[in-house]
Design a protein around this motif. Structure first.
Motif, PDB file in Angstrom:
ATOM      1  N   GLN A  80     -17.127 -33.020  -4.518  1.00 21.79           N
ATOM      2  CA  GLN A  80     -18.195 -33.200  -5.508  1.00 21.79           C
ATOM      3  C   GLN A  80     -19.209 -32.047  -5.431  1.00 21.79           C
ATOM      4  O   GLN A  80     -19.602 -31.474  -6.445  1.00 21.79           O
ATOM      5  CB  GLN A  80     -18.880 -34.542  -5.216  1.00 21.79           C
ATOM      6  CG  GLN A  80     -19.761 -35.063  -6.317  1.00 21.79           C
ATOM      7  CD  GLN A  80     -20.466 -36.340  -5.884  1.00 21.79           C
ATOM      8  OE1 GLN A  80     -20.897 -36.452  -4.733  1.00 21.79           O
ATOM      9  NE2 GLN A  80     -20.608 -37.285  -6.790  1.00 21.79           N
TER      10      GLN A  80
ATOM     11  N   THR B  20     -13.773 -29.669 -11.840  1.00 20.36           N
ATOM     12  CA  THR B  20     -13.678 -31.142 -11.840  1.00 20.36           C
ATOM     13  C   THR B  20     -13.009 -31.646 -10.567  1.00 20.36           C
ATOM     14  O   THR B  20     -12.189 -30.953  -9.968  1.00 20.36           O
ATOM     15  CB  THR B  20     -12.858 -31.647 -13.047  1.00 20.36           C
ATOM     16  OG1 THR B  20     -11.595 -30.986 -13.037  1.00 20.36           O
ATOM     17  CG2 THR B  20     -13.559 -31.383 -14.357  1.00 20.36           C
TER      18      THR B  20
ATOM     19  N   ARG C 193     -10.454 -34.278  -9.170  1.00 19.48           N
ATOM     20  CA  ARG C 193      -9.350 -35.117  -9.646  1.00 19.48           C
ATOM     21  C   ARG C 193      -8.797 -35.949  -8.494  1.00 19.48           C
ATOM     22  O   ARG C 193      -8.545 -35.428  -7.412  1.00 19.48           O
ATOM     23  CB  ARG C 193      -8.253 -34.212 -10.224  1.00 19.48           C
ATOM     24  CG  ARG C 193      -6.928 -34.934 -10.436  1.00 19.48           C
ATOM     25  CD  ARG C 193      -5.915 -34.040 -11.105  1.00 19.48           C
ATOM     26  NE  ARG C 193      -4.562 -34.549 -10.897  1.00 19.48           N
ATOM     27  CZ  ARG C 193      -3.477 -34.034 -11.472  1.00 19.48           C
ATOM     28  NH1 ARG C 193      -3.583 -32.994 -12.268  1.00 19.48           N
ATOM     29  NH2 ARG C 193      -2.290 -34.553 -11.244  1.00 19.48           N
TER      30      ARG C 193
ATOM     31  N   VAL D 210     -14.908 -42.982 -11.057  1.00 21.71           N
ATOM     32  CA  VAL D 210     -15.439 -42.189 -12.178  1.00 21.71           C
ATOM     33  C   VAL D 210     -16.858 -42.620 -12.560  1.00 21.71           C
ATOM     34  O   VAL D 210     -17.687 -41.782 -12.920  1.00 21.71           O
ATOM     35  CB  VAL D 210     -14.499 -42.169 -13.415  1.00 21.71           C
ATOM     36  CG1 VAL D 210     -13.181 -41.481 -13.093  1.00 21.71           C
ATOM     37  CG2 VAL D 210     -14.235 -43.549 -13.965  1.00 21.71           C
TER      38      VAL D 210
ATOM     39  N   GLY E 277     -19.273 -41.014 -10.268  1.00 18.23           N
ATOM     40  CA  GLY E 277     -19.259 -39.553 -10.275  1.00 18.23           C
ATOM     41  C   GLY E 277     -18.543 -38.953  -9.073  1.00 18.23           C
ATOM     42  O   GLY E 277     -18.529 -37.740  -8.888  1.00 18.23           O
TER      43      GLY E 277
ATOM     44  N   HIS F 127     -14.025 -36.987 -11.427  1.00 20.11           N
ATOM     45  CA  HIS F 127     -14.191 -36.771 -12.867  1.00 20.11           C
ATOM     46  C   HIS F 127     -12.977 -37.255 -13.647  1.00 20.11           C
ATOM     47  O   HIS F 127     -13.071 -37.586 -14.815  1.00 20.11           O
ATOM     48  CB  HIS F 127     -14.430 -35.282 -13.161  1.00 20.11           C
ATOM     49  CG  HIS F 127     -15.637 -34.752 -12.457  1.00 20.11           C
ATOM     50  ND1 HIS F 127     -15.555 -33.810 -11.453  1.00 20.11           N
ATOM     51  CD2 HIS F 127     -16.956 -35.072 -12.580  1.00 20.11           C
ATOM     52  CE1 HIS F 127     -16.787 -33.557 -11.005  1.00 20.11           C
ATOM     53  NE2 HIS F 127     -17.644 -34.302 -11.658  1.00 20.11           N
ATOM     54  N   GLU F 128     -11.824 -37.228 -12.972  1.00 21.31           N
ATOM     55  CA  GLU F 128     -10.619 -37.733 -13.629  1.00 21.31           C
ATOM     56  C   GLU F 128      -9.687 -38.373 -12.613  1.00 21.31           C
ATOM     57  O   GLU F 128      -9.645 -37.982 -11.448  1.00 21.31           O
ATOM     58  CB  GLU F 128      -9.906 -36.635 -14.421  1.00 21.31           C
ATOM     59  CG  GLU F 128      -9.630 -35.355 -13.663  1.00 21.31           C
ATOM     60  CD  GLU F 128      -8.979 -34.302 -14.558  1.00 21.31           C
ATOM     61  OE1 GLU F 128      -7.779 -34.030 -14.377  1.00 21.31           O
ATOM     62  OE2 GLU F 128      -9.682 -33.755 -15.432  1.00 21.31           O
TER      63      GLU F 128
ATOM     64  N   VAL G 295     -10.206 -39.310 -19.310  1.00 20.80           N
ATOM     65  CA  VAL G 295     -10.765 -39.415 -17.944  1.00 20.80           C
ATOM     66  C   VAL G 295      -9.690 -40.014 -17.036  1.00 20.80           C
ATOM     67  O   VAL G 295      -9.557 -39.662 -15.875  1.00 20.80           O
ATOM     68  CB  VAL G 295     -12.031 -40.321 -17.959  1.00 20.80           C
ATOM     69  CG1 VAL G 295     -12.558 -40.576 -16.557  1.00 20.80           C
ATOM     70  CG2 VAL G 295     -13.118 -39.682 -18.817  1.00 20.80           C
TER      71      VAL G 295
END
Length: 346
Positions: free
Chosen positions: A243, A252, A254, A277, A280, A283-284, A334
């Motif tokens: 993150q 991002t 994943r 998600v 946070g 992100h995917e 997402v």
């Protein structure tokens, strides 16, 4: 690749049904024939449905499929050699090459049989042969023989599904105000709920009802001592550092989830993915399912979509709201679902 009775570089020999009384032996002697018998019964019970949909052709397909499956059950119970696949599906060659390698290793075809070969191989092979039996008999080629059990398992876990959706809704509504420690606590809880969802595996219970009846949150403390290996702290720190890196590099995060069982376990995976998600932390999320019906209760593309539809349609406010949220995660990219023949290879 190694023969079942040799040890290479400290790897123990593969488990096979040669050892009387072992898990592998009881699986091949009892569990697999039970699963096959249920599959045959399911196809037979749906005879009228096939007739309504396809007329005489449906009845013929039902008879021939049952013939092929009964033949396989007999091969299994009398420890006959494993035979090549005869369909033209894209993975058939890979399966047949794997069988040839095994035969070469042992020097003869007879020794690659149901009781003498690695148990995991013959169990996977049985599911692939079930798929072959249906595939060779259109118009019922696409019929999922395990669908009824998966559906039933989902509905019988309704109370637990409502509990977990209500819990998630409570967490999500306050997610902005959570401290890092509180976030970690919720992550840990939902990761464990996802872990214990595996108790609903229908292949281990040979298709017997195995649904989640109690609150998945309340039983976590009593289940804690039964966790053999726990890397949740490492996962957490990996997510946190990913993150931080994503913020500075504008990339991002994943997370990939390899799905196992449909029903309650799939719901626990979706709940965990939603939390990842919404908080946070990711992100995917990419989900990986099976491209054919597998090990009784494994998730296929149909099961994945069906579960989200059922959650949306539920007569329960939190459940329905969460279902719509999942649908929009998919719509927005997402979340994404994939299947690949790798997961159902020999």
């Amino acid at each position: 690749m190694m023969a079942a009775d040799q040890t290479v570089h400290g790897v123990p020999p593969s488990l096979s049904a040669k050892v009387v009384g072992s898990f592998a032996y009881l699986t091949v002697r009892d569990r697999l024939p039970t699963i096959l018998t249920k599959v045959i019964d399911t196809i037979h019970r749906n005879k009228n449905k096939f007739f309504e949909e396809y007329g005489e052709e449906g009845i013929q397909a039902e008879k021939q499929t049952i013939g092929l499956l009964s033949k396989m059950r007999n091969e299994l119970q009398t420890d006959k050699p494993v035979i090549p696949l005869t369909d033209s599906l894209q993975d058939a060659e890979c399966w047949n090459q794997y069988l040839q390698k095994h035969q070469k290793l042992h020097g003869d075809q007879e020794s690659v049989s149901w009781f003498k070969s690695p148990w995991l191989y013959v169990e996977c092979y049985m599911y692939r042969r079930i798929h072959e039996a249906l595939w060779l008999n259109p118009p019922i080629s696409d019929y999922d023989v395990f669908n009824e059990g998966k559906t039933q398992s989902f509905f019988e876990s309704q109370q637990a599904v409502m509990t977990i959706c209500t819990h998630l809704e409570g967490v999500n509504s306050n997610i902005e105000n959570l401290s890092k420690n509180q976030l970690f606590e919720h992550f840990n809880k939902l990761l464990q709920v996802s872990l214990w969802g595996n108790k609903c595996d229908l292949s281990i219970s040979a298709g017997q009802d195995n649904s989640q009846k109690t609150s998945p949150i309340d039983s976590l403390v009593s289940l804690q001592p039964l966790i053999l290996v726990n890397d949740s702290n490492t996962i957490w720190s990996t997510l946190i550092s990913a993150q931080t890196h994503a913020r500075s590099e504008k990339t991002t995060v994943r997370v990939d989830i390899v799905l196992d069982n449909a029903g309650f376990e799939l719901v626990t995976d979706l709940v965990l993915a939603d939390f990842l998600v919404s908080s946070g932390l990711a992100h995917e999320v990419h989900f990986h399912g099976k491209s054919i019906p597998w090990f009784v209760s494994d998730v296929t593309a149909h099961d994945f979509q069906w579960t989200i539809q059922q959650t949306m349609a539920a007569n329960h406010k939190c459940m329905s709201k969460i279902g719509y949220q999942w649908k929009s995660h998919l719509k927005d990219g997402v979340w994404s679902y994939h299947d690949h023949p790798f997961w159902t290879a020999p």
